[in-house]
Design a protein around this motif. Structure first.
Motif, PDB file in Angstrom:
ATOM      1  N   LEU A 126       4.918   5.400  -5.228  1.00 45.91           N
ATOM      2  CA  LEU A 126       5.127   5.458  -6.563  1.00 45.91           C
ATOM      3  C   LEU A 126       4.431   6.328  -7.256  1.00 45.91           C
ATOM      4  O   LEU A 126       4.603   7.233  -8.266  1.00 45.91           O
ATOM      5  CB  LEU A 126       4.751   4.070  -7.341  1.00 45.91           C
ATOM      6  CG  LEU A 126       5.734   2.991  -6.891  1.00 45.91           C
ATOM      7  CD1 LEU A 126       5.269   1.661  -7.241  1.00 45.91           C
ATOM      8  CD2 LEU A 126       7.084   3.283  -7.677  1.00 45.91           C
ATOM      9  N   ALA A 185       9.091  -3.010  -7.592  1.00 46.10           N
ATOM     10  CA  ALA A 185       8.862  -2.185  -6.371  1.00 46.10           C
ATOM     11  C   ALA A 185       7.975  -2.532  -5.528  1.00 46.10           C
ATOM     12  O   ALA A 185       7.863  -1.827  -4.323  1.00 46.10           O
ATOM     13  CB  ALA A 185       8.949  -0.500  -7.073  1.00 46.10           C
ATOM     14  N   GLU A 209       0.915  -1.174  -0.010  1.00 45.12           N
ATOM     15  CA  GLU A 209      -0.036   0.062  -0.070  1.00 45.12           C
ATOM     16  C   GLU A 209       0.839   1.251  -0.064  1.00 45.12           C
ATOM     17  O   GLU A 209       0.586   2.251  -0.698  1.00 45.12           O
ATOM     18  CB  GLU A 209      -0.792  -0.205   1.058  1.00 45.12           C
ATOM     19  CG  GLU A 209      -1.963   0.802   1.132  1.00 45.12           C
ATOM     20  CD  GLU A 209      -3.089   0.357   0.101  1.00 45.12           C
ATOM     21  OE1 GLU A 209      -3.949   1.465  -0.260  1.00 45.12           O
ATOM     22  OE2 GLU A 209      -3.176  -0.706  -0.170  1.00 45.12           O
ATOM     23  N   ARG A 269       4.097   1.385  -0.930  1.00 49.00           N
ATOM     24  CA  ARG A 269       4.656   1.598  -2.143  1.00 49.00           C
ATOM     25  C   ARG A 269       3.897   2.189  -3.355  1.00 49.00           C
ATOM     26  O   ARG A 269       4.255   3.334  -4.316  1.00 49.00           O
ATOM     27  CB  ARG A 269       5.263   0.291  -2.659  1.00 49.00           C
ATOM     28  CG  ARG A 269       6.090  -0.466  -1.762  1.00 49.00           C
ATOM     29  CD  ARG A 269       7.492   0.428  -1.785  1.00 49.00           C
ATOM     30  NE  ARG A 269       8.253   0.467  -3.289  1.00 49.00           N
ATOM     31  CZ  ARG A 269       9.169   1.262  -3.480  1.00 49.00           C
ATOM     32  NH1 ARG A 269       9.625   2.370  -2.735  1.00 49.00           N
ATOM     33  NH2 ARG A 269       9.713   1.047  -4.810  1.00 49.00           N
ATOM     34  N   LYS A 270       2.649   1.715  -3.240  1.00 50.86           N
ATOM     35  CA  LYS A 270       1.558   2.240  -4.274  1.00 50.86           C
ATOM     36  C   LYS A 270       1.400   3.633  -4.274  1.00 50.86           C
ATOM     37  O   LYS A 270       1.653   4.446  -5.253  1.00 50.86           O
ATOM     38  CB  LYS A 270       0.304   1.634  -4.049  1.00 50.86           C
ATOM     39  CG  LYS A 270      -0.877   1.822  -5.007  1.00 50.86           C
ATOM     40  CD  LYS A 270      -2.094   1.050  -4.733  1.00 50.86           C
ATOM     41  CE  LYS A 270      -3.280   1.752  -5.329  1.00 50.86           C
ATOM     42  NZ  LYS A 270      -4.232   1.000  -4.940  1.00 50.86           N
ATOM     43  N   LEU A 302      -0.524   2.182 -12.033  1.00 50.10           N
ATOM     44  CA  LEU A 302      -0.522   3.524 -10.981  1.00 50.10           C
ATOM     45  C   LEU A 302      -1.819   4.024 -10.762  1.00 50.10           C
ATOM     46  O   LEU A 302      -2.310   4.505 -11.852  1.00 50.10           O
ATOM     47  CB  LEU A 302       0.528   4.573 -11.238  1.00 50.10           C
ATOM     48  CG  LEU A 302       1.818   4.569 -11.108  1.00 50.10           C
ATOM     49  CD1 LEU A 302       2.422   5.783 -11.456  1.00 50.10           C
ATOM     50  CD2 LEU A 302       2.219   4.316  -9.627  1.00 50.10           C
TER      51      LEU A 302
END
Lengths: 471, 189
Positions: free
Chosen positions: A160, B59, A154, A156-157, B156
């Protein structure tokens, strides 16, 4: 209609363009996300477009202002200062506000980075605590590890997404700032223009008047106090123009009077011996065939004498013998004389019974009225339903006599010449009537005004000052 | 300066949407079969995982592949749009298990599959093995039908309302394949 429709057509084309861009950009959107994204994009494009338009408008205005300043156009200095005052003040305040919100933006970026981190640290603490209690089963441990991984994912999301989000937030910030800045500038320019425009018009008008153009009138509808100023300016130039015309008329009459006096004098000097000689001959040659010729000479000389007496009368205004008279009474008498003369023309009276008496020379005034009525009768010649109206009225300062007819009227191009001696529209007239009448009225301290419309009729307005004790 | 640089970058990415530089992902193989009166669809795509998408997966991010399968009735009049008679939405997901160093694929066929290779994960996420689209009985003889398929790749994502405009600024991470149309012989025996 075309001019009115043009902005709508323009707006329609722009809207279509924006919609096309939005549709083009939505290709990679999931079907259930299309509508809200389209709405956001539409907003984005519209704001950008308005911002660009405002920016272009500001630039155009700026260039215009600079070029006006360079050419030293009237009022440009005033406009420049006004623009500076009206656009710089909101500009500075908006800039200050934007700086503050920029600070807020950077703070929110920081917050974005730290928030999920605290959550992870919390979870790690729980994990460490559970490992330290070695009794715990491996199943529970793996569940906690799984949960930690979920939280990490979560995080990282969000992490990013932070970079592109910063880009979007920066873009949105710049776009909004530009919109606000351009709006502030545009509004300043607009306001300055609206204030400076009437001032500029007024200055231009003053310059025209200074150059001698008294026909110049300012036609600029405005709801501000400038409208009073503009009205006052227009009235002032109108009065100036009128007095200039009156002066020119008076000068012309004076010049003609001089000429008339000299010509009359010279001719009279020659005419007297001529007439005496002719009369002498008439007595000598009575009964001979030459008698009618000499009689003719004498008749012609008498005609010339008549002409000369008109000239002398114009040249020498007899001394006024003023006394208290009723203008109503004079008009009534004149009506009685004329009523029996021509049955085709109807003369009506519209007299104000409360009209106060006036100090005038009754003989001269009667002559003036008669001249004017004669003119009306000439204008009504051949008309089947000729009507003349004699009207009196008064106010606190003046008495007014109006002579109206429904005759053929006076052409605007000859209206000014009418007061010139020896100018006549008819063959039998001497052209002295109106000149003498004007002279009589002016001598009484009054004013003669002519209003006429071709084929509709003429109105002559005579204004006399009220007697002091009657005011 | 950072603000300005970011803004310029934003504008560049935003307008990148107009040029299909990043739209290399396609649905490459499609197969339709009729079994027991039901039309089944098999498909596989390629180039779903661009370099940016791979970076996101490694990642620890989640990549979502959404397939839209439409069954459409061709309109009898040229200008009128074709009518959608059935729509399916199939979602596949990929994540990376950092602890076990494995790729986890959630697909419509199997709830959870694990693999160590990213290519294998891409293959599994970009294919539909056997999906029942529509029953033959629902199609009428006199009309023409076709199936169209499209895949959306989202790596994303943000929550709305910011998410709505966010997608437009991330064509490198969120993109789609073009529509792939497969005609059906409208309900003929």
């Amino acid at each position: 209609l075309k001019k009115k429709l043009l902005p709508f057509v323009g707006i329609g084309i722009i809207l279509l363009g924006i919609i096309a861009l939005v549709v083009f950009q939505l290709r990679s959107q999931l079907p259930h996300r299309i509508l809200p994204t389209a709405g956001m994009l539409f907003l984005f494009y519209t704001i950008s477009f308005i911002s660009i338009c405002l920016f272009i408008s500001v630039i155009i205005n700026l260039i215009k202002l600079i070029s006006e300043r360079k050419r030293a156009v009237i009022g440009s200095a005033f406009k420049t200062r006004l623009t500076l005052a009206l656009s710089l003040v909101p500009l500075f305040s908006v800039l200050l506000l934007l700086l503050l919100s920029l600070f807020g933006l950077s703070e929110s970026f920081k917050l974005l980075n730290t928030l999920p981190l605290t959550k992870i640290i919390q979870d790690i603490l729980v994990l460490v605590e559970e490992i330290s209690e070695s009794e715990t089963s491996s199943e529970k441990l793996s569940f906690t590890a799984e949960r930690l991984q979920e939280t990490f994912r979560e995080f990282r999301k969000i992490e990013l997404a932070t970079q592109p989000m910063k880009v979007i937030l920066s873009l949105t910030f710049i776009l909004t700032s530009l919109l606000i800045l351009n709006s502030a500038l545009w509004f300043g320019f607009r306001l300055a223009e609206s204030i400076a425009r009437p001032m500029e018009k007024l200055l231009r008008g003053l310059e025209k008047v200074f150059e001698g153009n008294l026909n110049y009138r300012i036609n600029f509808p405005t709801k501000t106090e400038f409208s009073h100023l503009i009205t006052a300016f227009n009235q002032m130039t109108a009065r100036l123009q009128q007095s200039r015309q009156e002066l020119a008329r008076a000068q012309k009459i004076a010049a003609w009077r001089e000429v008339a006096q000299r010509v009359a004098h010279e001719i009279k000097n020659t005419l007297t011996p001529l007439k005496l000689s002719a009369e002498h001959l008439l007595r000598k040659l009575g009964g001979t065939p030459s008698y009618p010729y000499i009689q003719n000479i004498i008749n012609q000389i008498k005609g010339l004498e008549n002409l000369l007496s008109g000239f002398s009368q114009f040249a020498q205004m007899p001394k006024l013998n003023c006394r208290k008279c009723s203008l109503n009474q004079i008009l009534k008498e004149i009506k009685t004389v004329y009523s029996s003369a021509d049955k085709n023309i109807e003369i009506n009276l519209d007299l104000d019974p409360a009209l106060p008496p006036c100090s005038v020379d009754p003989i001269l005034i009667r002559q003036a009225f008669t001249n004017l009525i004669n003119n009306s009768l000439t204008a009504l010649e051949g008309s089947p339903e000729g009507r003349i109206l004699l009207k009196t009225s008064f106010d606190s300062q003046h008495l007014k006599v109006e002579i109206l007819d429904n005759g053929r009227g006076i052409a605007p191009e000859i209206k000014d010449k009418l007061f010139t001696p020896y100018f006549s529209t008819t063959k039998k007239g001497l052209g002295l009537g109106l000149a003498i009448t004007n002279q009589i009225i002016t001598a009484h301290g009054g004013k003669l005004e002519l209003f006429s419309k071709i084929n509709q009729g003429t109105k002559v307005v005579l204004t006399f000052p009220k007697m002091k004790d009657e005011r | 300066v950072t603000l300005l640089r970011r803004t310029i970058l934003g504008i560049v990415i935003f307008f990148a949407n107009f040029f299909p530089l990043f739209g290399k992902a396609v649905i490459s193989k499609v197969n339709i079969s009729l079994e027991d009166g039901i039309i089944y669809l098999r498909l596989s795509g390629k180039n779903f995982f661009t370099e940016e998408v791979k970076k996101i997966i490694l990642a620890g991010g989640e990549v979502k592949v959404t397939f839209i399968i439409d069954c459409q009735k061709k309109s009898s009049f040229p200008i009128l749009p074709d009518r959608n008679i059935k729509r399916h939405e199939i979602i596949h997901k990929v994540t990376y298990d950092i602890l076990k160093k494995e790729f986890v694929v959630f697909s419509s066929e199997a709830s959870e599959e694990r693999t160590t290779s990213i290519e294998e994960a891409e293959k599994r996420v970009s294919e539909i093995k056997k999906f029942p689209v529509i029953s033959e009985r629902e199609l009428k003889k006199e009309f023409l039908y076709y199936i169209r398929v499209k895949a959306y790749i989202n790596s994303l994502e943000l929550y709305p309302p910011l998410g709505y405009i966010f997608d437009v600024f991330t064509p490198l991470w969120n993109f789609s394949t073009p529509w792939r149309k497969i005609p059906l012989l409208g309900g003929k025996d």
